[in-house]
Design an enzyme around this catalytic site. Structure first.
Site, short mmCIF file in Angstrom:
data_model
loop_
_atom_site.label_atom_id
_atom_site.label_comp_id
_atom_site.label_asym_id
_atom_site.label_seq_id
_atom_site.Cartn_x
_atom_site.Cartn_y
_atom_site.Cartn_z
N CYS A 34 -2.40 -11.06 -0.16
CA CYS A 34 -1.74 -12.05 -1.02
C CYS A 34 -0.95 -11.35 -2.12
O CYS A 34 0.19 -11.70 -2.42
CB CYS A 34 -2.78 -12.99 -1.61
SG CYS A 34 -2.10 -14.29 -2.65
N CYS A 87 -7.40 -16.27 -2.44
CA CYS A 87 -6.13 -16.42 -3.15
C CYS A 87 -5.34 -17.64 -2.68
O CYS A 87 -5.02 -17.76 -1.50
CB CYS A 87 -5.31 -15.14 -2.91
SG CYS A 87 -3.71 -15.11 -3.69
#
Length: 362
Positions: free
Chosen positions: A104, A200
């Site tokens: 991420c 995330c």
């Protein structure tokens, strides 16, 4: 001479998640005289997970309004779906253990977001990460946060020096209590909001349940280290080495200790478990990494001694970097080698400085 990054850059795009850390980051930058733009990053979310991004976006908008800064929304759904979600699913399907938060940061926050921000006129981007970007003799270095309970440098090992030139971590040198006090001082609307947890942008989720929407369950055998069938599981690809839950032990006694997954065979769909978290028959103290990356070029050397961290907030293991080759590396553990899964991130430190990292090959 070391110093925390004191950027002379003027326009900073701050990733406003709707939480306290990014809000305080924006407030501190405003107070320091930067032209700050609040940016909410919208990413992909499967329809079977409760939608939360709209509420988070409202909080981000409230923060921007309170600080009197411009606010925009960036749709990075494709970057997240392809670079994080699809990558994660594919890795698990192959029996590997990826880290979605690492990807991420690489693909979204310091990939697509940073690239778009620079194109749109920003000089830098800022986030609420607990990590430090330090300028040392003209070179940018990544360092851990002094707050070890919040430090997120483990997830940032893919950052490059040319990216660090355009990245600011305003709260990276603080502890959480200080950040909360700043939130009260600036009268941030979300000052008492709880910290976000989980993957995330997706938040808390049962990884096995999530993967079950993309990878079919298939019952398999749980084996002892002697090869005896002692239980069953729902599919070897759902488990990671060292895991203690999610499988059923049917052959047990009242004196059994907790079992750890110490090996798995994806083709045969079997798990091997042991009461000791150590790979069966493991004799080598070396570990091969692929996708090996050094944050600041020249900071690592063949034969150098470092500390390796094999999981978030995990203990440090003394290692020697034996060689670098074709984007890979080999580590020699000076004491007993920890149990690790292929695909897992391993990060090298020299004291509090992040040297780099890679993923376990195999």
């Amino acid at each position: 001479m070391k110093k925390k990054l004191a950027s002379k850059k003027k326009t900073v795009f701050v990733g406003l998640s709707g939480g306290v850390d990014s809000a305080v980051s924006a407030a501190l930058l405003c107070r320091s005289g930067f032209d700050v733009v609040g940016v909410f990053i919208k990413t992909w979310q499967p329809d079977f997970i409760e939608c939360t991004w709209k509420e988070e976006r409202k909080d981000a908008m409230r923060i921007a309004a309170h600080l009197n800064i411009p606010f925009i929304t960036l749709d990075l759904e494709h970057a997240y779906k392809e670079g994080v979600a699809e990558y994660m699913i594919a890795e698990y399907e192959m029996g590997r253990t990826p880290n979605p938060d690492v990807m991420c940061n690489k693909e979204v926050k310091f990939g697509a977001f940073l690239s778009k921000a620079l194109v749109m006129g920003a000089d830098a981007v800022a986030t609420g990460h607990y990590a430090q970007n330090i300028l040392n003799n003209g070179r940018f270095e990544l360092h851990a946060s002094p707050d070890s309970t919040k430090d997120q440098s483990y997830f940032l090992w893919t950052l490059k020096e040319e990216q660090l030139m355009h990245v600011i971590f305003p709260v990276g040198g603080m502890n959480k209590k200080e950040v909360r006090k700043y939130a009260e001082f600036f009268k941030i609307p979300v000052a008492t909001k709880k910290d976000s947890q989980g993957v995330c942008f997706l938040g808390p989720l049962d990884m096995k349940e999530f993967l079950g929407h993309y990878i079919k369950n298939k019952k398999g055998k749980v084996l002892s280290t002697e090869g005896k069938i002692i239980g069953e599981h729902d599919g070897a690809w759902f488990y990671t080495l060292g895991e203690r839950h999610g499988f059923t032990i049917t052959q047990k006694s009242a004196h059994d200790m907790p079992y750890y997954v110490v090996a798995k065979d994806i083709k045969k769909n079997t798990l091997t478990v042991s009461t000791t978290p150590k790979a069966p028959g493991e004799k080598s103290n070396t570990l091969t990494l692929e996708q090996f990356h050094i944050v600041t070029p020249g900071s690592a050397k063949d034969g150098g001694s470092y500390d390796a961290v094999v999981r978030y907030h995990g203990e440090r293991f003394a290692v020697e970097l034996l060689r670098l080759h074709d984007g890979g590396a080999q580590l020699r553990f000076k004491n007993e080698k920890p149990l690790v899964s292929s695909g897992q991130s391993v990060v090298l430190y020299q004291k509090e400085r992040v040297i780099g990292g890679g993923v376990v090959a195999g």
